[in-house]
Design an enzyme around this catalytic site. Sequence first.
Site, mmCIF file in Angstrom:
data_model
loop_
_atom_site.group_PDB
_atom_site.id
_atom_site.type_symbol
_atom_site.label_atom_id
_atom_site.label_comp_id
_atom_site.label_asym_id
_atom_site.label_seq_id
_atom_site.Cartn_x
_atom_site.Cartn_y
_atom_site.Cartn_z
ATOM 1 N N ARG A 106 0.842 -1.222 0.000
ATOM 2 C CA ARG A 106 0.000 0.000 0.000
ATOM 3 C C ARG A 106 0.863 1.254 0.000
ATOM 4 O O ARG A 106 0.536 2.249 -0.644
ATOM 5 C CB ARG A 106 -0.928 -0.009 1.221
ATOM 6 C CG ARG A 106 -2.103 -0.974 1.063
ATOM 7 C CD ARG A 106 -3.039 -0.906 2.249
ATOM 8 N NE ARG A 106 -3.450 0.452 2.545
ATOM 9 C CZ ARG A 106 -3.818 0.882 3.770
ATOM 10 N NH1 ARG A 106 -3.811 0.052 4.794
ATOM 11 N NH2 ARG A 106 -4.181 2.128 3.963
ATOM 12 N N VAL B 30 -3.853 7.888 5.188
ATOM 13 C CA VAL B 30 -2.456 7.735 5.605
ATOM 14 C C VAL B 30 -1.531 7.833 4.388
ATOM 15 O O VAL B 30 -0.350 7.512 4.466
ATOM 16 C CB VAL B 30 -2.259 6.376 6.331
ATOM 17 C CG1 VAL B 30 -3.032 6.347 7.645
ATOM 18 C CG2 VAL B 30 -2.690 5.189 5.458
ATOM 19 N N HIS C 220 -4.976 9.158 11.544
ATOM 20 C CA HIS C 220 -4.591 7.740 11.556
ATOM 21 C C HIS C 220 -3.133 7.526 11.173
ATOM 22 O O HIS C 220 -2.758 6.428 10.756
ATOM 23 C CB HIS C 220 -5.516 6.937 10.621
ATOM 24 C CG HIS C 220 -6.921 6.828 11.123
ATOM 25 N ND1 HIS C 220 -7.956 6.300 10.381
ATOM 26 C CD2 HIS C 220 -7.475 7.181 12.319
ATOM 27 C CE1 HIS C 220 -9.083 6.333 11.096
ATOM 28 N NE2 HIS C 220 -8.815 6.869 12.263
#
Length: 255
Positions: free
Chosen positions: A69, A106, A122
Amino acid sequence: MVDFDEVATALRRASGVVVLTGAGVSVESGLRPFRGPGGWWKGHDPARLATPEAFAADPALVSEWYDARRLVALAAEPNAAHEAIAELERRVLHGGGRFALLTQNVDGLHQRAGSERVVELHGNLTVWRDHRSGRRVTPDPTPFAAYPVPGPDGGWLRPDVVWFGESLPREALAATEAALAWCDLLLVVGTSAVVYPAAALVGHAAWAGAVTVEVNVEVTPAEVDHRLTGPAGVVLPRLVRAVVSRARRPASRRG
Ligand code: OAD
């Protein structure tokens, strides 16, 4: 149209603007959301990937998933929604108002689009930390050689994000509380509004007297005053254009 015009007017008049964003704002940059069609949590169990227990049980699996990611986020480009939010910040600050962007994302795309007053609720996926010492590092934009990844202080590296069951960063909570005290308009963009405490912010802002507006392709459980339905990358640039062009009108008449 009624909602759109009312929101544009409220936004133009607001002296304290807060934007709350979620994964939907990055969908038009090619990033997957968590819920709904194509969402991560369709085929993956968050309990096995996004909790401290999951990392303790299988640090290789968790760090490899987050690293994939991370690389996708680094390769992505901010989209028209990120850019419109950055432009809105400049306009509000230029006009002497206050602005804060609270994001659950994020991926760092807001900052890359030029947003400056960003509160990362976050954490950030591009920063990692030693799970023992907490020391932070910013890894190169290439895949780690192996998983799990050794940290600088004898632990494993973990992404500097907030997992389910963990507290939000203290500074982020303080900045959020401060922003809610002066917020008179809250724009909630691309979040399913089901993950707390972020989801509770809409109610807090409304209770404190702010006008609340949702920009989303779906209707969420968030109880807002106005809903602008459509992709954030289409709705937000239109909204910011409407605010900017009407704000300029009196000046051009005088000229
Ligand atoms: P979700 O995936 O839950 O929700 C994304 C929202 O974006 C949905 O309401 C979609 O309808 C909307 N959406 C999709 N495409 C859009 C577009 N082009 N324009 C506008 N809206 C669009 O993501 P979040 O609400 O951010 O936490 O999820 C909150 C938290 O749950 C995440 O931070 C993450 C996740 O589990 C952790 O991992 C701890």
